[in-house]
Design a protein around this motif. Structure first.
Motif, PDB file in Angstrom:
ATOM      1  N   GLN A  51       0.791  -1.060   0.043  1.00  0.00           N
ATOM      2  CA  GLN A  51      -0.174   0.022  -0.107  1.00  0.00           C
ATOM      3  C   GLN A  51       1.131   1.248   0.029  1.00  0.00           C
ATOM      4  N   THR A  52       1.948   1.391  -1.021  1.00  0.00           N
ATOM      5  CA  THR A  52       2.604   2.338  -1.127  1.00  0.00           C
ATOM      6  C   THR A  52       3.144   2.458  -2.408  1.00  0.00           C
ATOM      7  N   SER A  53       3.083   3.762  -2.751  1.00  0.00           N
ATOM      8  CA  SER A  53       3.639   4.089  -4.207  1.00  0.00           C
ATOM      9  C   SER A  53       4.531   5.215  -4.434  1.00  0.00           C
ATOM     10  N   ALA A  54       5.790   4.904  -4.193  1.00  0.00           N
ATOM     11  CA  ALA A  54       7.012   6.228  -4.275  1.00  0.00           C
ATOM     12  C   ALA A  54       7.261   6.274  -5.494  1.00  0.00           C
ATOM     13  N   GLY A  55       7.185   7.498  -6.014  1.00  0.00           N
ATOM     14  CA  GLY A  55       7.862   7.915  -7.317  1.00  0.00           C
ATOM     15  C   GLY A  55       9.575   7.785  -7.471  1.00  0.00           C
ATOM     16  N   LEU A  56       9.900   7.957  -8.687  1.00  0.00           N
ATOM     17  CA  LEU A  56      11.545   8.289  -8.775  1.00  0.00           C
ATOM     18  C   LEU A  56      12.054   9.319  -7.846  1.00  0.00           C
ATOM     19  N   HIS A  57      13.139   8.939  -7.100  1.00  0.00           N
ATOM     20  CA  HIS A  57      13.542   9.600  -6.124  1.00  0.00           C
ATOM     21  C   HIS A  57      12.840  10.042  -4.906  1.00  0.00           C
ATOM     22  N   CYS A  58      11.585   9.260  -4.684  1.00  0.00           N
ATOM     23  CA  CYS A  58      10.953   9.841  -3.665  1.00  0.00           C
ATOM     24  C   CYS A  58      10.900   8.713  -2.524  1.00  0.00           C
ATOM     25  N   ALA A  59      11.889   7.958  -2.449  1.00  0.00           N
ATOM     26  CA  ALA A  59      12.016   6.961  -1.463  1.00  0.00           C
ATOM     27  C   ALA A  59      13.028   6.979  -0.648  1.00  0.00           C
ATOM     28  N   ALA A  60      13.218   6.569   0.643  1.00  0.00           N
ATOM     29  CA  ALA A  60      14.674   6.727   1.295  1.00  0.00           C
ATOM     30  C   ALA A  60      14.555   5.602   2.545  1.00  0.00           C
ATOM     31  N   ALA A  61      15.477   5.285   3.021  1.00  0.00           N
ATOM     32  CA  ALA A  61      15.407   4.166   4.036  1.00  0.00           C
ATOM     33  C   ALA A  61      16.848   4.531   4.680  1.00  0.00           C
ATOM     34  N   VAL A  62      16.646   4.279   6.174  1.00  0.00           N
ATOM     35  CA  VAL A  62      17.503   4.510   7.174  1.00  0.00           C
ATOM     36  C   VAL A  62      17.636   2.871   7.823  1.00  0.00           C
ATOM     37  N   GLY A  84      15.511   0.566  12.228  1.00  0.00           N
ATOM     38  CA  GLY A  84      15.577   1.581  10.810  1.00  0.00           C
ATOM     39  C   GLY A  84      14.152   1.754  10.498  1.00  0.00           C
ATOM     40  N   PHE A  85      14.094   2.445   9.576  1.00  0.00           N
ATOM     41  CA  PHE A  85      12.621   2.878   9.076  1.00  0.00           C
ATOM     42  C   PHE A  85      12.884   3.296   7.616  1.00  0.00           C
ATOM     43  N   MET A  86      11.797   3.342   6.851  1.00  0.00           N
ATOM     44  CA  MET A  86      11.915   3.565   5.395  1.00  0.00           C
ATOM     45  C   MET A  86      10.756   4.680   5.178  1.00  0.00           C
ATOM     46  N   LEU A  87      10.931   5.736   4.334  1.00  0.00           N
ATOM     47  CA  LEU A  87      10.047   6.826   3.835  1.00  0.00           C
ATOM     48  C   LEU A  87       9.405   6.563   2.502  1.00  0.00           C
ATOM     49  N   ALA A  88       8.350   6.873   2.160  1.00  0.00           N
ATOM     50  CA  ALA A  88       8.061   6.967   0.747  1.00  0.00           C
ATOM     51  C   ALA A  88       6.899   8.039   0.413  1.00  0.00           C
ATOM     52  N   ALA A  89       7.191   9.001  -0.178  1.00  0.00           N
ATOM     53  CA  ALA A  89       6.354  10.152  -0.593  1.00  0.00           C
ATOM     54  C   ALA A  89       5.570   9.556  -1.950  1.00  0.00           C
ATOM     55  N   GLN A  90       4.157   9.731  -1.534  1.00  0.00           N
ATOM     56  CA  GLN A  90       3.057   9.282  -2.482  1.00  0.00           C
ATOM     57  C   GLN A  90       3.107  10.119  -3.926  1.00  0.00           C
ATOM     58  N   GLN A  91       2.807   9.187  -4.812  1.00  0.00           N
ATOM     59  CA  GLN A  91       3.067  10.145  -6.485  1.00  0.00           C
ATOM     60  C   GLN A  91       1.912  10.960  -6.503  1.00  0.00           C
ATOM     61  N   ASP A  92       0.569  10.556  -6.035  1.00  0.00           N
ATOM     62  CA  ASP A  92      -0.356  11.390  -6.346  1.00  0.00           C
ATOM     63  C   ASP A  92      -1.017  12.226  -5.117  1.00  0.00           C
ATOM     64  N   LYS A  93      -0.540  12.262  -4.077  1.00  0.00           N
ATOM     65  CA  LYS A  93      -1.018  13.129  -2.867  1.00  0.00           C
ATOM     66  C   LYS A  93       0.127  13.503  -2.034  1.00  0.00           C
ATOM     67  N   SER A  94      -0.186  14.787  -1.122  1.00  0.00           N
ATOM     68  CA  SER A  94       0.939  15.131  -0.205  1.00  0.00           C
ATOM     69  C   SER A  94       1.052  14.360   1.178  1.00  0.00           C
ATOM     70  N   ILE A  95       1.300  13.045   0.863  1.00  0.00           N
ATOM     71  CA  ILE A  95       1.415  11.949   2.040  1.00  0.00           C
ATOM     72  C   ILE A  95       2.689  11.287   2.019  1.00  0.00           C
ATOM     73  N   LEU A  96       3.153  11.069   3.254  1.00  0.00           N
ATOM     74  CA  LEU A  96       4.563  10.322   3.400  1.00  0.00           C
ATOM     75  C   LEU A  96       4.379   9.323   4.350  1.00  0.00           C
ATOM     76  N   ASN A  97       4.416   8.129   3.817  1.00  0.00           N
ATOM     77  CA  ASN A  97       4.284   6.779   4.418  1.00  0.00           C
ATOM     78  C   ASN A  97       5.532   6.258   5.117  1.00  0.00           C
ATOM     79  N   VAL A  98       5.321   5.993   6.383  1.00  0.00           N
ATOM     80  CA  VAL A  98       6.515   5.441   7.116  1.00  0.00           C
ATOM     81  C   VAL A  98       6.507   4.002   7.665  1.00  0.00           C
ATOM     82  N   TYR A  99       7.440   3.245   7.194  1.00  0.00           N
ATOM     83  CA  TYR A  99       7.604   2.022   7.775  1.00  0.00           C
ATOM     84  C   TYR A  99       8.651   1.716   8.559  1.00  0.00           C
ATOM     85  N   ASN A 100       8.654   0.721   9.532  1.00  0.00           N
ATOM     86  CA  ASN A 100       9.606   0.025  10.294  1.00  0.00           C
ATOM     87  C   ASN A 100       9.850  -1.285   9.829  1.00  0.00           C
TER      88      ASN A 100
END
Length: 532
Positions: free
Chosen positions: A39-50, A58-74
């Motif tokens: 349930q996440t759709s990050a565009g090109l250069h819109c994902a990062a991981a620690v 650690g955690f992961m970040l994904a900026a969604q393509q179609d909305k101003s939402i940032l998803n956070v995963y552990n």
């Protein structure tokens, strides 16, 4: 023996695909799936991981393509941990290597900088207009001292992180460390070399068919590499001996930054390629076509992103059709293809050691059958602020997380040596070494008040109170003496002024009387003369 290396990839729906993308972790040796976050759709250069490090998850970040939402995963959970509402939809996202700061860019050329350290506050440290067109890529240097942005306006800007965080400069418009303006078309990729800023070197790729090598220390262009097609992705060997440049037609060019040269006495020597400045243009296929062909990898599909294994022995290429090809760098042989994401588009690729706290997996270093996620706490990520708030920034306090225990030295500091031993016993199983002597020394220096030794007890505190009361009494006596001296001085001065005033008044009265007598005698004489 391999390093338990894993490949983290992010996917998004392709033109022909449907449904949301995923974050997935694969074993680099076998290609098997280790974990998946949906349930996440990050565009090109819109994902990062620690990565998991220093006893923190650690955690992961994904900026969604179609909305101003940032998803956070552990890594410890296979579900969405947090949804952050952003001030704008992001076109690029980056995390500094230590996971302290997060930067996001927009289609309007604006950059936001948030805090995302171990005890995250989500404070927006700065936001500014960096470019006048969309920013395609953001990248931190390896030491986290600078942030680079590449834009559709063909410019590359470099920003100093200390200046962006400086409280004294918050009311001023941020100015870049420097701008690279030699590209003529949109910038598609930025790669930072090893070393501390500005001693590192930088590679930038563009739709103008070029990859340029820069020196931030001198703010100068070193070399321009010209390719037959526009470049969409670049990956650089950590030793900076070579880099790979990929294009949308499926071609991956290997560019060596050294070459063999015949030296004296016919002994071959190695020399660096390029470095002659603006006039130094190296055309990849024009010189030595046969050698260039040997350095070419034909994928046959549009390449969207690339990564290199930690040992620099394998090249990974993600395609717009959802395939991940793994090549041997030395021979360019295709080792395997990961096809579990077929039908999607690969938008992010990164290699890392397999997280010890990965969901569903047992830590290799844990004792017994304890799960690693029970030993490593989940790293907290707070929602990012949508506007800059000066009050929140001023009130912000930085805390420190130690493995298994959170110690805020302003509020929860240990008060005795036994407490220090308890903290030390808790932290001895962490990934770093901290001896008992060092802990006690640092605790005594940073935490304990002056004069309070390890033997401080209720009796010593009572004696300290008695000393302070005696000091107050002595100060009161000195204050009384000073007040008495001041009163005496005041009375003396006032009496002297009054006496001087009286003396002056008497003399003036006598002078006035004499003058009146003289005036009266003169008048009598005049009257007598008039009569006669």
């Amino acid at each position: 023996m391999h390093l338990n290396e894993a490949v983290l990839c992010a996917t998004a729906p392709s033109v022909s695909g449907s449904g949301p993308g995923t974050f997935s972790l694969h074993d680099i040796q076998t290609g098997t799936s280790l974990a998946s976050w949906k349930q996440t759709s990050a565009g090109l250069h819109c994902a990062a991981a620690v990565q998991t490090r220093d006893g923190q998850g650690g955690f992961m970040l994904a900026a969604q393509q179609d909305k101003s939402i940032l998803n956070v995963y552990n890594y410890q959970k296979d579900q969405l941990a947090l949804k952050i509402v952003l001030p704008e939809k992001l076109s690029a996202l980056a995390m500094d290597p230590r996971g302290k700061y997060c930067a996001g860019a927009t289609a309007q050329g604006r950059i936001f900088l948030w805090e995302a350290r171990s005890v995250a506050s989500g404070i927006m440290y700065n936001s500014w207009d960096a470019h006048y067109r969309q920013i395609n890529v953001l990248q931190f240097t390896h030491d986290g001292a600078a942030l680079l942005a590449g834009s559709e306006d063909s410019g590359v800007s470099i920003w100093s992180i200390p200046k962006l965080l400086d409280d004294a400069l918050q009311n001023e418009l941020p100015t870049p460390y420097c701008n690279f303006t030699d590209h003529t078309l949109p910038v598609t990729e930025i790669v930072c070399g090893v070393g501390s800023f500005p001693s590192c070197r930088i590679l930038t790729a563009s739709v103008d068919h070029t990859v340029k090598l820069w020196d931030p220390a001198s703010k100068a262009l070193l070399t321009t590499f010209y390719f037959p097609q526009p470049i969409s992705s670049v990956v650089w060997d950590p030793t900076e001996r070579l880099f790979f440049a990929a294009s949308a037609d499926g071609s991956i060019h290997q560019v060596n930054l050294f070459r063999q040269r015949e030296g004296k006495f016919s002994h071959p020597t190695m020399e660096a390629v390029g470095g002659a400045g603006v006039s130094d243009v190296i055309r990849i296929n024009d010189t030595e076509p046969s050698a260039s062909k040997k350095r070419l990898i034909s994928v046959g599909e549009p390449v969207t992103t690339m990564a290199m294994s930690l040992t620099s022995s394998m090249l990974l290429a993600g395609t717009a059709t959802g395939l991940i090809h793994v090549y041997d760098i030395a021979s360019h042989q295709l080792l395997r293809t990961l096809s579990s994401h077929k039908g999607m588009s690969i938008t992010h690729l990164a290699t890392m050691l397999r997280p010890p706290d990965l969901v569903g997996h047992i830590s290799l270093t844990s004792v017994g059958t304890n799960d690693a996620k029970e030993n490593i706490p989940v790293r907290h990520v707070a929602p990012f602020q949508r506007i800059r708030d000066a009050k929140a920034r001023e009130a912000h306090e930085v805390s420190l997380i130690l493995p298994q225990v959170e110690v805020c030295f302003a509020c929860h500091a240990p008060s005795s040596e036994s407490a220090v031993d308890d903290v030390l016993q808790t932290t001895t199983s962490s990934v770093f070494s901290y001896s008992r002597e060092e802990m006690i020394r640092d605790h005594a220096f940073f935490v304990k008040p002056a004069g309070a030794g390890p033997e401080a007890t209720g009796v010593s505190l009572q004696s300290r109170v008695t000393e302070l009361e005696s000091e107050v009494t002595r100060l009161k006596e000195q204050l009384g003496k000073a007040k008495g001296i001041n009163d005496v001085m005041w009375d003396t001065v006032v009496q002297r002024l009054v006496a001087e005033g009286k003396e002056k008044g008497g003399q003036k009265g006598q002078e006035n009387g004499i003058a009146m007598d003289e005036d009266g005698a003169e008048g009598k004489r005049r009257r007598k003369r008039n009569r006669t």
